[in-house]
Write a protein that holds these residues in place. Structure first.
Motif, PDB file in Angstrom:
ATOM      1  N   PHE A 105      -4.284  19.517   3.436  1.00 49.67           N
ATOM      2  CA  PHE A 105      -3.886  19.313   2.350  1.00 49.67           C
ATOM      3  C   PHE A 105      -2.853  18.106   2.313  1.00 49.67           C
ATOM      4  O   PHE A 105      -1.999  18.222   3.071  1.00 49.67           O
ATOM      5  CB  PHE A 105      -3.363  20.628   1.607  1.00 49.67           C
ATOM      6  CG  PHE A 105      -4.186  21.655   1.411  1.00 49.67           C
ATOM      7  CD1 PHE A 105      -4.877  21.841   0.144  1.00 49.67           C
ATOM      8  CD2 PHE A 105      -4.436  22.663   2.245  1.00 49.67           C
ATOM      9  CE1 PHE A 105      -5.670  22.797   0.164  1.00 49.67           C
ATOM     10  CE2 PHE A 105      -5.334  23.616   2.257  1.00 49.67           C
ATOM     11  CZ  PHE A 105      -6.141  23.654   0.935  1.00 49.67           C
ATOM     12  N   VAL A 106      -2.741  17.048   1.560  1.00 57.04           N
ATOM     13  CA  VAL A 106      -2.146  16.035   1.547  1.00 57.04           C
ATOM     14  C   VAL A 106      -1.514  15.492   0.376  1.00 57.04           C
ATOM     15  O   VAL A 106      -2.163  15.639  -0.545  1.00 57.04           O
ATOM     16  CB  VAL A 106      -2.884  14.692   2.221  1.00 57.04           C
ATOM     17  CG1 VAL A 106      -2.102  13.329   2.339  1.00 57.04           C
ATOM     18  CG2 VAL A 106      -3.492  15.013   3.541  1.00 57.04           C
ATOM     19  N   ASP A 107      -0.233  14.743   0.577  1.00 56.80           N
ATOM     20  CA  ASP A 107       0.324  14.188  -0.867  1.00 56.80           C
ATOM     21  C   ASP A 107      -0.133  13.010  -1.072  1.00 56.80           C
ATOM     22  O   ASP A 107       0.176  11.988  -0.162  1.00 56.80           O
ATOM     23  CB  ASP A 107       1.623  14.171  -0.592  1.00 56.80           C
ATOM     24  CG  ASP A 107       2.371  13.509  -2.022  1.00 56.80           C
ATOM     25  OD1 ASP A 107       1.967  13.201  -2.774  1.00 56.80           O
ATOM     26  OD2 ASP A 107       3.566  13.851  -2.276  1.00 56.80           O
ATOM     27  N   PRO A 108      -1.103  12.583  -1.928  1.00 61.37           N
ATOM     28  CA  PRO A 108      -1.845  11.233  -1.952  1.00 61.37           C
ATOM     29  C   PRO A 108      -0.888  10.146  -2.017  1.00 61.37           C
ATOM     30  O   PRO A 108      -1.182   8.878  -2.173  1.00 61.37           O
ATOM     31  CB  PRO A 108      -2.765  11.491  -3.037  1.00 61.37           C
ATOM     32  CG  PRO A 108      -2.353  12.585  -3.816  1.00 61.37           C
ATOM     33  CD  PRO A 108      -1.656  13.456  -2.776  1.00 61.37           C
ATOM     34  N   ALA A 109       0.428  10.233  -2.821  1.00 61.54           N
ATOM     35  CA  ALA A 109       1.433   9.167  -3.140  1.00 61.54           C
ATOM     36  C   ALA A 109       1.689   8.436  -1.855  1.00 61.54           C
ATOM     37  O   ALA A 109       1.849   7.333  -2.071  1.00 61.54           O
ATOM     38  CB  ALA A 109       2.727   9.943  -3.742  1.00 61.54           C
ATOM     39  N   ASP A 110       1.971   9.313  -0.599  1.00 62.86           N
ATOM     40  CA  ASP A 110       2.205   8.469   0.525  1.00 62.86           C
ATOM     41  C   ASP A 110       1.618   8.814   1.650  1.00 62.86           C
ATOM     42  O   ASP A 110       1.805   8.817   2.874  1.00 62.86           O
ATOM     43  CB  ASP A 110       3.925   8.644   0.577  1.00 62.86           C
ATOM     44  CG  ASP A 110       4.134  10.092   0.646  1.00 62.86           C
ATOM     45  OD1 ASP A 110       3.372  11.131   0.689  1.00 62.86           O
ATOM     46  OD2 ASP A 110       5.516  10.294   0.915  1.00 62.86           O
ATOM     47  N   ASN A 111       0.116  10.028   1.513  1.00 60.75           N
ATOM     48  CA  ASN A 111      -0.458  10.393   2.588  1.00 60.75           C
ATOM     49  C   ASN A 111       0.526  11.221   3.321  1.00 60.75           C
ATOM     50  O   ASN A 111      -0.084  11.476   4.756  1.00 60.75           O
ATOM     51  CB  ASN A 111      -0.993   9.238   3.194  1.00 60.75           C
ATOM     52  CG  ASN A 111      -2.233   8.667   2.680  1.00 60.75           C
ATOM     53  OD1 ASN A 111      -2.964   9.504   1.586  1.00 60.75           O
ATOM     54  ND2 ASN A 111      -2.605   7.398   2.678  1.00 60.75           N
ATOM     55  N   THR A 112       1.326  12.187   2.813  1.00 58.13           N
ATOM     56  CA  THR A 112       2.189  12.952   3.807  1.00 58.13           C
ATOM     57  C   THR A 112       1.220  14.215   3.853  1.00 58.13           C
ATOM     58  O   THR A 112       0.754  14.836   2.828  1.00 58.13           O
ATOM     59  CB  THR A 112       3.516  13.423   3.033  1.00 58.13           C
ATOM     60  OG1 THR A 112       4.184  11.957   2.896  1.00 58.13           O
ATOM     61  CG2 THR A 112       4.305  14.506   3.702  1.00 58.13           C
ATOM     62  N   ALA A 113       1.005  14.511   5.152  1.00 59.20           N
ATOM     63  CA  ALA A 113       0.262  15.874   5.608  1.00 59.20           C
ATOM     64  C   ALA A 113       1.143  16.979   5.009  1.00 59.20           C
ATOM     65  O   ALA A 113       2.406  17.001   5.184  1.00 59.20           O
ATOM     66  CB  ALA A 113       0.011  15.880   6.946  1.00 59.20           C
TER      67      ALA A 113
END
Length: 467
Positions: free
Chosen positions: A420-428
């Motif tokens: 699961f990733v935050d697509p805004a900054d590709n934070t895992a």
């Protein structure tokens, strides 16, 4: 027509009539029973108390024949039943029950070659065991009957729902094709208008060119005429006018005689027309890697027409109780089976404060409420009560630096990871590791009226050119 047995019973002895007699009051009795009653000294009907004549009552022959026939049948039945209680081979009483062959046997059969090595039980015990077994079978059959009746009722509901579902699906198909038709129609109009505009510009240019040429022809014609007239004059007159005439002839300059580029640029309008229009339409068409399956959606989940978003409603929809549907919790899965390779999709959570996202095994129960944990076939991320949790066993609390508005789900089936990733900054955010052995499906849960929306992806068109 046979009479009920109670109509053939003597009211005194309460048994089948024997040598029945008929009194004047129409009541019948066994001859011997009536005699016993009258031996007391009272000569009257034992039923209605009506006085009877002193003469002997006549026999009721019709009743006698019927009673004798009934007794004959009963005796035959008793004899047949007695025969059934005895072994047909040895004539002995059937006292044992063979547990292997499931049939009653006598003590002689017990030592015969056919049953010698078998197990037995007394008939009395076998009757109880067989009744218990039949009662269990009866219960199972009754349950099956109830289930069949339920399925029958559901089938009738589903038939109606299928018609409604087909009509709604056709309406949505027409709606989407209408949008495509409108885009194509608009593009057609624009391109026809462009040809018409170029036609008008080219014709206007040709008119200007023709006007310019006409003026030049007139001027040149007049000059030629002047020179011809001068050539006819006397020599001295020609010499006197020579300079003016020569200057006039040399001062005439023709306009441009370049006629290129005057025609309609047909190639510009028709070159790869279909491809260019299709490529342009891609800017107006969404592609989503995951599409929700409405046949699996809980009745309280409302899906969008294009099957890419969902939200919760307290008012359940009317939908059939089909096996694929989640019945206990507000869940739905996508229709794309994931059995190998890498897959990803982005879900916009927005203002939704109660959701689970991830993947689920194809075989997860649809009619039972179970925890969304890996041991139950779920690999999900949960947001509830303002907290993020990875739904491990037990759940793992997660601390994020900021609240993501979108969640990217990444599945690598062969490597056995769900990330699961935050697509805004590709934070895992979190990664599950598991060896998958079963087909997976994208999974969604919510009890919020705010929608979860699967985000469309940009489609890139690549041309393969021959070298």
């Amino acid at each position: 027509m046979s009479l009920p047995e109670e109509d053939l019973t003597c009211p005194v002895c309460c048994d089948i009539f024997v040598d029945p007699v008929l009194l004047s009051c129409s009541h019948s009795f066994c001859r011997i029973c009536l005699k016993r009653c009258w031996d007391t000294g009272i000569r009257e009907c034992p039923v209605c108390r009506r006085k009877a004549p002193k003469s002997s009552p006549p026999s009721n022959l019709a009743l006698k024949n019927v009673c004798e026939a009934l007794l004959l049948v009963k005796n035959q039945c008793a004899e047949a039943l007695e025969d059934k209680m005895n072994c047909s081979l040895h004539g002995e009483r059937l006292k044992l029950f063979c547990l292997v062959d499931k049939q009653p046997i006598c003590v002689v059969c017990q030592y015969s070659k056919l049953h010698k090595s078998h197990s037995y039980s007394p008939v009395e015990e076998a009757v109880l065991d067989c009744k218990d077994e039949l009662a269990l079978s009866l219960k199972m059959l009754q349950d099956k009957l109830e289930n069949l009746k339920r399925i029958q009722k559901t089938s009738a509901v589903m038939s109606t729902y299928i018609k409604s579902q087909a009509g709604e699906t056709q309406r949505l198909i027409r709606s989407q094709f209408e949008q495509l038709h409108q885009m194509l129609s608009q593009e057609e109009s624009d391109r026809l208008a462009a040809v018409k505009q170029e036609e008008e510009e080219k014709i206007a240019g040709m008119k200007d060119k023709i006007k310019e040429l006409s003026a030049e022809v007139l001027s040149l014609t007049e000059t030629i005429s002047v020179i011809q007239e001068q050539l006819k004059e006397e020599d001295m007159v020609l010499l006197e006018n020579f300079k003016a005439t020569d200057d006039r002839s040399k001062s005439f300059v023709l306009g441009s005689d370049n006629m290129s580029g005057l025609l309609i640029d047909t190639t510009k309008h028709l070159c790869n027309l279909k491809y260019i229009v299709w490529e342009k339409m891609m800017d107006h068409i969404d592609y989503t890697p995951v599409t929700l399956d409405p046949n699996t959606a809980h009745p309280c989940l409302i899906l969008s027409d294009n099957l890419t978003s969902l939200h919760y409603s307290k008012q359940p929809s009317c939908c059939p109780d089909n096996p694929e549907r989640f019945h206990m919790s507000a869940e739905v899965v996508a229709m794309s089976p994931l059995g190998s390779g890498s897959h990803q999709w982005v879900v916009e959570t927005g203002s939704n404060q109660d959701w689970l996202l991830g993947v689920a095994s194809l075989s997860v129960p649809r009619n039972a409420e179970i925890s969304a944990r890996p041991e139950n076939g779920f690999w999900t991320l949960c947001f509830r009560d303002g907290e993020f949790r990875a739904m491990t066993s037990p759940p793992t609390p997660l601390t994020l630096s900021r609240m993501p508005k979108q969640i990217k789900v990444q599945l690598d089936y062969n490597k056995g990871t769900v990330s699961f990733v935050d697509p805004a900054d590709n934070t895992a955010i979190f990664t599950f590791t598991h060896t998958f052995t079963e087909t997976l499906l994208p999974y969604f849960y919510t009890q919020s009226s705010h929608p979860l929306r699967i985000m469309p992806e940009k489609v890139l068109v690549t041309m393969l050119r021959q070298q």
